[in-house]
Structure formats: structure tokens, C-alpha cells
Design an enzyme around this catalytic site. Structure first.
Site, mmCIF file in Angstrom:
data_model
loop_
_atom_site.group_PDB
_atom_site.id
_atom_site.type_symbol
_atom_site.label_atom_id
_atom_site.label_comp_id
_atom_site.label_asym_id
_atom_site.label_seq_id
_atom_site.Cartn_x
_atom_site.Cartn_y
_atom_site.Cartn_z
ATOM 1 N N ASP A 174 44.881 35.808 38.807
ATOM 2 C CA ASP A 174 45.446 36.103 37.322
ATOM 3 C C ASP A 174 46.779 35.640 37.332
ATOM 4 O O ASP A 174 47.649 36.323 38.193
ATOM 5 C CB ASP A 174 44.935 37.492 36.964
ATOM 6 C CG ASP A 174 45.447 37.933 35.853
ATOM 7 O OD1 ASP A 174 45.982 37.150 34.800
ATOM 8 O OD2 ASP A 174 45.491 39.134 35.380
ATOM 9 N N LEU A 189 40.949 39.665 35.402
ATOM 10 C CA LEU A 189 42.087 39.574 34.600
ATOM 11 C C LEU A 189 42.705 40.956 34.431
ATOM 12 O O LEU A 189 42.159 41.993 34.817
ATOM 13 C CB LEU A 189 41.729 38.799 33.190
ATOM 14 C CG LEU A 189 41.244 37.477 33.116
ATOM 15 C CD1 LEU A 189 40.571 37.158 31.722
ATOM 16 C CD2 LEU A 189 41.886 36.647 33.826
ATOM 17 N N CYS A 190 44.019 40.940 34.166
ATOM 18 C CA CYS A 190 44.761 41.896 33.810
ATOM 19 C C CYS A 190 44.140 42.950 32.798
ATOM 20 O O CYS A 190 43.545 42.533 31.831
ATOM 21 C CB CYS A 190 46.086 41.690 33.196
ATOM 22 S SG CYS A 190 47.225 43.001 32.822
ATOM 23 N N PRO A 191 44.034 44.216 33.282
ATOM 24 C CA PRO A 191 44.857 45.251 34.154
ATOM 25 C C PRO A 191 43.913 45.146 35.457
ATOM 26 O O PRO A 191 44.427 46.037 36.480
ATOM 27 C CB PRO A 191 45.082 46.408 33.568
ATOM 28 C CG PRO A 191 43.835 46.667 32.626
ATOM 29 C CD PRO A 191 43.510 45.196 32.275
ATOM 30 N N ASP A 203 52.647 41.895 37.364
ATOM 31 C CA ASP A 203 52.214 43.257 37.580
ATOM 32 C C ASP A 203 52.335 43.561 38.861
ATOM 33 O O ASP A 203 52.641 45.000 38.947
ATOM 34 C CB ASP A 203 50.622 43.194 36.941
ATOM 35 C CG ASP A 203 50.349 42.864 35.640
ATOM 36 O OD1 ASP A 203 51.409 42.807 34.615
ATOM 37 O OD2 ASP A 203 49.450 42.329 35.078
#
Length: 76
Positions: free
Chosen positions: A40, A13-15, A46
Site C-alpha cells: 500500500d 489497504l490503509c489503515p 503511515d
């Protein structure tokens, strides 16, 4: 590293997907290509933003059943 690299960030998941992408891109020569796979949903925002800010070229983006594939050329 070769001129074509694959990075699988599914399950992250981010980041983390972008952080791993940044780490690998630092090792690549200008123009080298990397294929990044992610699941994600935030990566859809992103990765293009990161590429634009860091001077890399986002060549293609594909989505298939929730899995995103990004084709990126390393910048200088």
C-alpha cells in the site's frame, strides 16, 4: 514471540497495515525487531508517522518493485 518477527500486509489497504502492526507491537518486548512488508503506497507515510507517535523506532525502509519493507524496533 521471538525477538524477530515478520508481518506481511501485502494486499491490505490503509489503515489495515498500521492497525496490524500496532497489534503485534503491543505483544513485543522493548527492543524486539519486526519486519513489515506492505504494498500500500500510503504505508510509506503511515508507518513512519505511527512509529514516531507511538514511540517505536523505524530503523530502515526499503522499496523494491512496489513492495515496501520496514524494519522497526519496538519501543517501551
Amino acid at each position: 514471540m521471538s525477538d524477530e518477527t515478520t508481518l506481511d500486509t501485502t494486499g491490505l489497504l490503509c489503515p489495515l497495515p498500521v492497525l496490524k502492526l500496532r497489534k503485534i507491537l503491543k505483544t513485543l518486548n522493548k527492543g524486539a525487531r519486526i519486519t513489515m512488508v506492505a504494498d500500500d503506497p500510503a504505508a510509506l507515510i503511515d508507518v513512519p508517522h505511527f512509529c514516531a507517535e507511538a514511540g517505536h523506532t523505524l530503523l530502515e525502509t526499503h522499496e523494491n518493485e512496489g513492495v515496501l519493507t520496514f524494519e522497526i524496533a519496538a519501543g517501551g
